[in-house]
Motif scaffolding. Sequence first.
Motif: not given
Length: 196
Positions: A103-127
């Motif tokens: 399950t390491d690969g799935l967990a890594g993919l999940g954490f990548l999605m979390v990072i992308i989601m937080l990056a989009f949140a940061g972009l929304a705040i910046f805008l």
Amino acid sequence: MSFGDPNNPYGQPQGQPQQPGYGYPQQGQPQQPGYGYPAAPPPPAYGAGYPGGAPMTMPGLMQTARVLLFIVAGLQIIIGIVLAFVIAAAQDVSDSVGAGNATDGLAGLGFLMVIIMLAFAGLAIFLGVKFSKGGNGIRVTTIVYAALYLLLSIANFAGGEASSAVGGIIGLAIGGIILASMVTSSASQWFNRPRY
């Protein structure tokens, strides 16, 4: 021969008519035009001289879009943090059972999605923060952000579940309002206004 007031070095001699425009004006005498620097013209009204004029305050639809950007960013941050905890807990359970390597690969993919989601949140705040002083680049970036948000909301419908459909409808509404507010003429005037 009398030279006027002994305490005023610029005083006129007595008995001679005063020359207009020289020395300090005497009380009760009007200022003579034509001498000295002219008065500065008053500053132009905000937005005067520009086609359509620049609005003094942010248009209402753009204020709504700004608030929606902050709300979306807050929800993305909350969901991202909750999702990160769920992924970490699931990985701990998987490790305790002995299936951690699978399950390491799935967990890594999940954490990548979390990072992308937080990056989009940061972009929304910046805008949202840059709406008040940003230029046309902020407007274009917000249009791209809203378009991506709309595409992800449409992808929620593909899930087929009722919760995905409700989230998709809400996402479509929010993305549509943000996108619609950015393509109006008032948004163009706001982001292209002169800044001093």
